[in-house]
Design an enzyme around this catalytic site. Structure first.
Site, mmCIF file in Angstrom:
data_model
loop_
_atom_site.group_PDB
_atom_site.id
_atom_site.type_symbol
_atom_site.label_atom_id
_atom_site.label_comp_id
_atom_site.label_asym_id
_atom_site.label_seq_id
_atom_site.Cartn_x
_atom_site.Cartn_y
_atom_site.Cartn_z
ATOM 1 N N SER A 1 0.822 -1.220 0.000
ATOM 2 C CA SER A 1 0.000 0.000 0.000
ATOM 3 C C SER A 1 0.856 1.270 0.000
ATOM 4 C CB SER A 1 -0.918 0.023 1.224
ATOM 5 O OG SER A 1 -1.517 1.306 1.320
ATOM 6 N N SER B 1 -0.379 4.175 0.720
ATOM 7 C CA SER B 1 -1.010 5.190 1.579
ATOM 8 C C SER B 1 -0.076 5.780 2.639
ATOM 9 C CB SER B 1 -2.263 4.613 2.228
ATOM 10 O OG SER B 1 -3.238 4.400 1.234
ATOM 11 N N THR C 1 -8.712 -1.078 2.378
ATOM 12 C CA THR C 1 -8.529 -1.440 0.979
ATOM 13 C C THR C 1 -8.933 -2.897 0.748
ATOM 14 O OG1 THR C 1 -6.998 -1.310 -0.880
ATOM 15 C CG2 THR C 1 -6.014 -1.895 1.238
ATOM 16 N N LYS D 1 -13.505 -3.492 1.691
ATOM 17 C CA LYS D 1 -14.316 -2.274 1.581
ATOM 18 C C LYS D 1 -15.813 -2.529 1.798
ATOM 19 C CE LYS D 1 -11.049 0.100 -1.421
ATOM 20 N NZ LYS D 1 -10.838 0.951 -2.594
ATOM 21 N N ASN E 1 -14.069 3.214 2.156
ATOM 22 C CA ASN E 1 -12.600 3.150 2.142
ATOM 23 C C ASN E 1 -11.980 4.046 3.206
ATOM 24 O OD1 ASN E 1 -12.909 5.713 0.965
ATOM 25 N ND2 ASN E 1 -11.018 5.477 -0.199
ATOM 26 N N ASP F 1 -13.063 7.178 -2.835
ATOM 27 C CA ASP F 1 -12.603 6.714 -4.155
ATOM 28 C C ASP F 1 -13.378 7.418 -5.277
ATOM 29 O OD1 ASP F 1 -10.703 4.873 -3.236
ATOM 30 O OD2 ASP F 1 -12.211 3.289 -3.022
ATOM 31 N N GLY G 1 -14.399 -2.837 -17.120
ATOM 32 C CA GLY G 1 -14.110 -3.514 -15.853
ATOM 33 C C GLY G 1 -15.066 -3.024 -14.786
ATOM 34 N N GLY H 1 -17.501 -4.280 -13.395
ATOM 35 C CA GLY H 1 -18.001 -5.243 -12.413
ATOM 36 C C GLY H 1 -17.136 -5.364 -11.167
ATOM 37 N N TYR I 1 -1.711 2.664 -11.831
ATOM 38 C CA TYR I 1 -0.613 3.644 -11.914
ATOM 39 C C TYR I 1 0.748 2.966 -11.933
ATOM 40 C CZ TYR I 1 -0.821 2.985 -6.842
ATOM 41 O OH TYR I 1 -0.865 2.425 -5.585
ATOM 42 N N GLY J 1 -3.701 6.370 -12.869
ATOM 43 C CA GLY J 1 -4.416 6.349 -11.596
ATOM 44 C C GLY J 1 -3.721 7.014 -10.417
HETATM 45 P P1 ATR Z 1 -12.364 -6.697 -7.437
HETATM 46 O O1 ATR Z 1 -11.996 -5.294 -7.840
HETATM 47 O O2 ATR Z 1 -13.814 -6.789 -7.102
HETATM 48 O O3 ATR Z 1 -11.434 -7.291 -6.417
HETATM 49 P P2 ATR Z 1 -11.022 -8.112 -9.594
HETATM 50 O O4 ATR Z 1 -11.065 -9.592 -9.565
HETATM 51 O O5 ATR Z 1 -9.745 -7.441 -9.231
HETATM 52 O O6 ATR Z 1 -12.255 -7.597 -8.733
HETATM 53 O O7 ATR Z 1 -11.456 -7.647 -11.045
HETATM 54 C C1 ATR Z 1 -11.639 -6.301 -11.337
HETATM 55 C C2 ATR Z 1 -12.204 -6.186 -12.729
HETATM 56 O O8 ATR Z 1 -11.223 -6.639 -13.668
HETATM 57 C C3 ATR Z 1 -13.463 -7.001 -12.987
HETATM 58 O O9 ATR Z 1 -14.308 -6.197 -13.758
HETATM 59 C C4 ATR Z 1 -12.942 -8.193 -13.797
HETATM 60 O O10 ATR Z 1 -13.892 -8.742 -14.710
HETATM 61 P P3 ATR Z 1 -14.924 -9.899 -14.235
HETATM 62 O O11 ATR Z 1 -15.955 -9.189 -13.415
HETATM 63 O O12 ATR Z 1 -15.466 -10.442 -15.489
HETATM 64 O O13 ATR Z 1 -14.113 -10.863 -13.438
HETATM 65 C C5 ATR Z 1 -11.852 -7.524 -14.590
HETATM 66 N N1 ATR Z 1 -10.875 -8.476 -15.120
HETATM 67 C C6 ATR Z 1 -9.934 -9.133 -14.428
HETATM 68 N N2 ATR Z 1 -9.185 -9.898 -15.266
HETATM 69 C C7 ATR Z 1 -9.701 -9.718 -16.508
HETATM 70 C C8 ATR Z 1 -9.372 -10.205 -17.812
HETATM 71 N N3 ATR Z 1 -8.348 -11.053 -17.992
HETATM 72 N N4 ATR Z 1 -10.110 -9.786 -18.856
HETATM 73 C C9 ATR Z 1 -11.120 -8.915 -18.690
HETATM 74 N N5 ATR Z 1 -11.493 -8.398 -17.488
HETATM 75 C C10 ATR Z 1 -10.791 -8.798 -16.416
#
Ligand code: ATR
Length: 305
Positions: free
Chosen positions: A36, A38, A83, A87, A108, A123, A148, A150, A247, A268
């Site tokens: 981190s 921070s 983090t 969160k 956060n 954030d 991304g 999701g 970043y 970032g």
């Molecule tokens: P979180 O932020 O909730 O910990 P993460 O696993 O780090 O989640 O993933 C963050 C984002 O990166 C998600 O939108 C993930 O897509 P999915 O929801 O489909 O898993 C996206 N992501 C991670 N690896 C990826 C890849 N190889 N191709 C496309 N998107 C990817």
């Protein structure tokens, strides 16, 4: 200097602070947390402003947030940053959560007030400031594509865009099913933002991105060496504003591609800075730590830290 503390170190004030000039009063909680950045910006701000507090890294196992909050309150901590992956848990274990943090779905920043543990999310607002500072535009009225959407960062940023009155949000994710519940939740807020969910494979992705003003990568694609750009060149056009929440590396494959297409780009680091400044101001409302934190961050990132 101790790099990472655990809950077992939160025993007594004497044990925690022995050998240090200042008492540990602030922390970043994560799992893992050693990476981190921070402390590198918060400690110089505390020192510059003459505040008698040390900012530490605290490694908290999944499920450990309630115990950590309780110990920190007992020891008189002022607050903490939270983090990955805590969160959502942090939101659940605050007594009061700021309404915007509820919409963003995550906390956060926490402040241990005498009467309550209060949760905030910096954030989303930190992202808004990064866009204003980097590109000179406000999110209000902007058409934004979030790749991304999701993930945790994606949800916070997409929600911030909706809260700030973006004209249109194109939410893009590898797995489409994560986006439905998020859009439903954002619509419940009464946001007038037009929203569209697309998978990364959707044949209309390029066309939809070209209709946007700002493209944001909130996925983890670009962090690892050899990662591709999350979006293809067909999604980018000259004049596009392209922001990558990553970043490190400072120029991700998406940013390199965007620059070669004549887009304006930013990474970032500015969001990291502004979420930190806003967190600091939740703990010390009269302070203005922006420039000292900016200098500390740019010094440590150019030094490879
Ligand atoms: P979180 O932020 O909730 O910990 P993460 O696993 O780090 O989640 O993933 C963050 C984002 O990166 C998600 O939108 C993930 O897509 P999915 O929801 O489909 O898993 C996206 N992501 C991670 N690896 C990826 C890849 N190889 N191709 C496309 N998107 C990817």
């Amino acid at each position: 200097m101790k790099q990472v503390y655990t809950i077992h170190d939160l025993t007594t004030r004497d044990a925690l602070d022995s050998g240090f000039e200042k008492p540990a009063k602030l922390a970043v909680l994560g799992w893992p947390v050693a990476h981190s950045a921070s402390p590198r910006m918060h400690q110089p701000a505390l020192d510059k402003l003459g505040i008698d507090a040390r900012y530490i890294r605290l490694e908290v196992e999944p499920g450990g947030i309630p115990g950590a909050f309780a110990r920190m309150r007992e020891l008189g901590f002022i607050g903490c940053n939270v983090t990955v992956p805590h969160k959502f848990d942090a939101l659940a274990h605050c007594d009061e959560v700021h309404p915007d943090a509820l919409v963003l779905g995550a906390v956060n920043t926490v402040r241990f007030d005498a009467d309550a543990t209060r949760g905030f999310n910096t954030d989303g607002p930190g992202f808004a400031r990064a866009i204003e500072e980097g590109f000179g535009v406000s999110l209000a009225g902007l058409r934004v594509a979030v790749a991304g959407a999701g993930g945790g960062a994606g949800q916070a940023i997409a929600s911030q865009c909706a809260l700030a009155g973006a004209a249109r949000l194109v939410l893009v994710n590898r797995s489409l099913e994560k986006l439905g519940p998020m859009i439903a939740k954002l619509r419940e807020t009464g946001s007038a933002t037009e929203m569209l969910a697309l998978s990364l494979e959707d044949s209309s992705l390029a066309e939809q991105c070209l209709e946007c003003d700002l493209i944001v990568n909130t996925s983890s694609v670009g962090l690892k060496e050899g990662d591709p750009s999350i979006l293809t060149a067909a999604c980018l056009k000259p004049g596009h504003l392209v922001y990558d929440t990553i970043y490190q590396p400072p120029v991700t494959p998406l940013l390199a591609l965007a620059a070669s297409r004549g887009c304006r780009t930013s990474n970032g680091l500015s969001m990291l800075l502004h979420q930190g400044v806003l967190a600091f101001r939740h703990w010390f409302p009269q302070s203005d730590p922006l420039e000292v934190m900016r200098a500390a961050l740019s010094h440590s990132s150019s030094a490879g830290g």
